[in-house]
Design a protein around this motif. Sequence first.
Motif, PDB file in Angstrom:
ATOM      1  N   CYS A  70      18.295  26.999  68.948  1.00  0.00           N
ATOM      2  CA  CYS A  70      19.344  27.946  69.312  1.00  0.00           C
ATOM      3  C   CYS A  70      20.526  27.709  68.380  1.00  0.00           C
ATOM      4  CB  CYS A  70      19.775  27.767  70.762  1.00  0.00           C
ATOM      5  SG  CYS A  70      21.101  28.889  71.210  1.00  0.00           S
ATOM      6  N   ARG A 109      14.758  29.641  62.258  1.00  0.00           N
ATOM      7  CA  ARG A 109      16.182  29.712  62.600  1.00  0.00           C
ATOM      8  C   ARG A 109      16.708  28.356  62.156  1.00  0.00           C
ATOM      9  NH1 ARG A 109      17.810  32.799  67.799  1.00  0.00           N
ATOM     10  NH2 ARG A 109      19.398  31.192  67.883  1.00  0.00           N
ATOM     11  N   GLN A 113      21.906  28.006  60.919  1.00  0.00           N
ATOM     12  CA  GLN A 113      22.083  28.535  62.281  1.00  0.00           C
ATOM     13  C   GLN A 113      23.089  27.656  63.047  1.00  0.00           C
ATOM     14  OE1 GLN A 113      21.532  31.200  63.805  1.00  0.00           O
ATOM     15  NE2 GLN A 113      21.773  30.576  65.905  1.00  0.00           N
ATOM     16  N   LYS A 116      27.746  30.222  67.071  1.00  0.00           N
ATOM     17  CA  LYS A 116      27.292  30.868  68.301  1.00  0.00           C
ATOM     18  C   LYS A 116      28.302  31.872  68.836  1.00  0.00           C
ATOM     19  CE  LYS A 116      23.997  30.197  69.577  1.00  0.00           C
ATOM     20  NZ  LYS A 116      22.770  30.801  68.968  1.00  0.00           N
ATOM     21  N   PRO A 117      27.831  33.080  69.143  1.00  0.00           N
ATOM     22  CA  PRO A 117      28.691  34.032  69.867  1.00  0.00           C
ATOM     23  C   PRO A 117      28.771  33.592  71.318  1.00  0.00           C
ATOM     24  CG  PRO A 117      26.466  34.913  69.689  1.00  0.00           C
ATOM     25  CD  PRO A 117      26.459  33.587  68.970  1.00  0.00           C
ATOM     26  N   GLU A 237      21.980  33.821  62.402  1.00  0.00           N
ATOM     27  CA  GLU A 237      22.870  34.918  62.775  1.00  0.00           C
ATOM     28  C   GLU A 237      24.077  34.895  61.846  1.00  0.00           C
ATOM     29  OE1 GLU A 237      24.030  35.255  66.901  1.00  0.00           O
ATOM     30  OE2 GLU A 237      25.548  36.768  66.424  1.00  0.00           O
ATOM     31  N   TRP A 266      20.719  37.974  60.598  1.00  0.00           N
ATOM     32  CA  TRP A 266      20.666  38.971  61.663  1.00  0.00           C
ATOM     33  C   TRP A 266      22.022  39.154  62.322  1.00  0.00           C
ATOM     34  CZ3 TRP A 266      18.496  34.116  63.138  1.00  0.00           C
ATOM     35  CH2 TRP A 266      18.976  33.559  64.316  1.00  0.00           C
ATOM     36  N   GLY A 268      23.842  39.773  65.962  1.00  0.00           N
ATOM     37  CA  GLY A 268      23.568  39.466  67.361  1.00  0.00           C
ATOM     38  C   GLY A 268      23.870  40.633  68.283  1.00  0.00           C
ATOM     39  N   GLU A 269      23.420  40.497  69.502  1.00  0.00           N
ATOM     40  CA  GLU A 269      23.622  41.526  70.527  1.00  0.00           C
ATOM     41  C   GLU A 269      25.113  41.808  70.763  1.00  0.00           C
ATOM     42  OE1 GLU A 269      22.138  43.682  72.171  1.00  0.00           O
ATOM     43  OE2 GLU A 269      23.068  43.885  74.152  1.00  0.00           O
ATOM     44  N   ARG A 270      25.952  40.790  70.607  1.00  0.00           N
ATOM     45  CA  ARG A 270      27.381  40.975  70.913  1.00  0.00           C
ATOM     46  C   ARG A 270      28.193  41.539  69.759  1.00  0.00           C
ATOM     47  NH1 ARG A 270      25.134  36.855  72.799  1.00  0.00           N
ATOM     48  NH2 ARG A 270      25.306  36.082  74.920  1.00  0.00           N
ATOM     49  N   LYS A 292      19.636  42.419  66.844  1.00  0.00           N
ATOM     50  CA  LYS A 292      19.171  42.261  68.222  1.00  0.00           C
ATOM     51  C   LYS A 292      19.527  43.520  69.014  1.00  0.00           C
ATOM     52  CE  LYS A 292      18.227  37.664  68.372  1.00  0.00           C
ATOM     53  NZ  LYS A 292      18.666  36.829  69.486  1.00  0.00           N
ATOM     54  N   ARG A 323      15.467  42.315  73.009  1.00  0.00           N
ATOM     55  CA  ARG A 323      15.658  41.153  73.914  1.00  0.00           C
ATOM     56  C   ARG A 323      16.178  41.679  75.236  1.00  0.00           C
ATOM     57  NH1 ARG A 323      20.351  40.436  75.568  1.00  0.00           N
ATOM     58  NH2 ARG A 323      21.194  38.484  74.785  1.00  0.00           N
ATOM     59  N   ASP A 352      12.419  39.098  71.116  1.00  0.00           N
ATOM     60  CA  ASP A 352      13.040  37.817  71.470  1.00  0.00           C
ATOM     61  C   ASP A 352      12.926  37.715  72.994  1.00  0.00           C
ATOM     62  OD1 ASP A 352      14.822  35.957  72.491  1.00  0.00           O
ATOM     63  OD2 ASP A 352      16.553  36.645  71.339  1.00  0.00           O
ATOM     64  N   HIS A 355      16.482  35.423  75.170  1.00  0.00           N
ATOM     65  CA  HIS A 355      17.885  35.639  75.534  1.00  0.00           C
ATOM     66  C   HIS A 355      18.111  36.585  76.701  1.00  0.00           C
ATOM     67  CE1 HIS A 355      18.358  33.509  71.725  1.00  0.00           C
ATOM     68  NE2 HIS A 355      19.480  33.077  72.270  1.00  0.00           N
ATOM     69  N   HIS A 395      10.406  36.193  68.262  1.00  0.00           N
ATOM     70  CA  HIS A 395      11.607  35.440  67.874  1.00  0.00           C
ATOM     71  C   HIS A 395      11.854  34.434  69.006  1.00  0.00           C
ATOM     72  CE1 HIS A 395      15.823  35.382  66.055  1.00  0.00           C
ATOM     73  NE2 HIS A 395      15.950  34.679  67.156  1.00  0.00           N
ATOM     74  N   GLU A 397      13.225  30.506  70.584  1.00  0.00           N
ATOM     75  CA  GLU A 397      14.020  29.281  70.479  1.00  0.00           C
ATOM     76  C   GLU A 397      13.147  28.113  70.920  1.00  0.00           C
ATOM     77  OE1 GLU A 397      18.568  30.936  70.740  1.00  0.00           O
ATOM     78  OE2 GLU A 397      17.740  30.007  72.529  1.00  0.00           O
TER      79      GLU A 397
HETATM   80  C1  PEP Z   1      20.763  33.882  69.676  1.00  0.00           C
HETATM   81  O1  PEP Z   1      19.797  34.364  69.057  1.00  0.00           O
HETATM   82  O2  PEP Z   1      20.992  32.658  69.725  1.00  0.00           O
HETATM   83  C2  PEP Z   1      21.653  34.808  70.410  1.00  0.00           C
HETATM   84  C3  PEP Z   1      22.887  34.481  70.751  1.00  0.00           C
HETATM   85  O3  PEP Z   1      21.048  35.964  70.710  1.00  0.00           O
HETATM   86  P1  PEP Z   1      21.634  37.358  71.236  1.00  0.00           P
HETATM   87  O4  PEP Z   1      22.573  37.855  70.192  1.00  0.00           O
HETATM   88  O5  PEP Z   1      20.380  38.206  71.345  1.00  0.00           O
HETATM   89  O6  PEP Z   1      22.261  37.106  72.574  1.00  0.00           O
END
Ligand code: PEP
Length: 448
Positions: A70, A109, A113, A116-117, A237, A266, A268-270, A292, A323, A352, A355, A395, A397
């Motif tokens: 992760c 990853r 990597q 983190k968001p 990410e 990549w 991320g979702e956020r 994502k 995801r 994925d 998540h 994908h 972790e």
């Molecule tokens: C991740 O891949 O560690 C992650 C934070 O994923 P996501 O953006 O899909 O929440």
Amino acid sequence: MDIQQWSPDSWREHRADQQPDWPDEAAFERVLKQLSGVPPLVFAGEARSLQSSLAEVSAGRAFLLQAGDCAESFHDFSADTIRDNLRVILQMAVVLTYGSGVPVVKVGRVAGQFAKPRSAAYENVGGIEIPSFRGHMVNDDAPALEARVPDPERLLACYNQAAATLNLLRAFTKGGFADLSQVHVWNQEFVASSAEGRRYEALAAEIERALRFMKACGIDLASEQRLHQVEFWTSHEALILGYEEALTRRDSLTGDWYDCSAHLLWIGERTRGLEGAHVEFLRGVKNPIACKLGPAATAEETVALCALLDPDRTPGRLTLISRMGAGKVADALPPLVRAVKAAGHPVVWAVDPMHGNTFGSPSGRKTRHFDDVMTEIKEFFAVHRAEGTVPGGVHIELTGGDVTECLGGAEEVLEAHLDSRYTTMCDPRLNARQSLDLAYRIAELLRD
Ligand code: PEP
Ligand code: CO
């Protein structure tokens, strides 16, 4: 948004979510200046090779396995960690290839990597609000206020750790460790003693028998490079855009811009907002990229993302990573798949299954259940089979370590076990046994 106007720093005109509040902006910019002069970690030609392999995935002739931690850690930085994570991925790839007859594109990853968001900017520790941990690229994970102050020097440490990690990965994958005659060696002791491990031993013995057979037939195995080396690609990410910009270089052969911090980046979702800085930055680099997509993604925004990120409809350029969470795939994914297909984007669809399936255990541990992970993968395959599209990859972790972070699996991890070997700094990872178990089940889905 005109592609003509893209430059490595054009993202700065856009809203950038999830960026740290650096206490000293000038120190941050000084670090970026230094990073803009360091050697690239990967070459443009390598990114193009990965893109060709992903084009094969999008056409259904190969399968993508993207896996790793992760969050990579400064504390857990050693040859053993890198080797153990690599070998579980090699094991999974062998199981998938042997079980399905399809080549596997292996993407870690790893080697970058570090960021983190976070859904919440602050967390409560012993009654005090402290900034959230954002990955070792930004701050330290220790639950103390001082530890959480963003420090730009960490960007340089990440670059150095990524360089050393990539160096060892290149040595492992090109220097004999990934040789197909070493399949037995990839099985770690704590894995070999389990049911999946024994099944793997039997498979490894079959591969060795096949190699002996080919040799007996007079085939010169020694000169067949593909038996002795593997292609292993890096990804992360692309979150801290200053770092990514500083490592972006113009390719001398084509004149195109590549983010040379990894082969694949990549969103991320956020941070996938259409007007946001992350989409702006990645649309302009020529690497293969991914995005994502969570359960709130609409068909319209997905097609709009494709138009921005893959305007030329290039096979292998864009991977969409669904995801959704187990139980949500059948409703959430088909409209996206149909819209992307109708718009003519030859994307890779990957899942994925991690998540969307995270929950808190009664003891307060963040965990995931192996069954939910597997359910989401099955649902993903079912949607693509029904839509006539390609379920292109997974994908995951994971870690090569013998951790107890995710529940379930053949050698069942129970809630009572979570505390015994829970070492992740961020999300719960599958251990090597659970990962191998997963690979067998995915191979079955691929065979069907
Ligand atoms: C991740 O891949 O560690 C992650 C934070 O994923 P996501 O953006 O899909 O929440
Ligand atoms: Co995660």
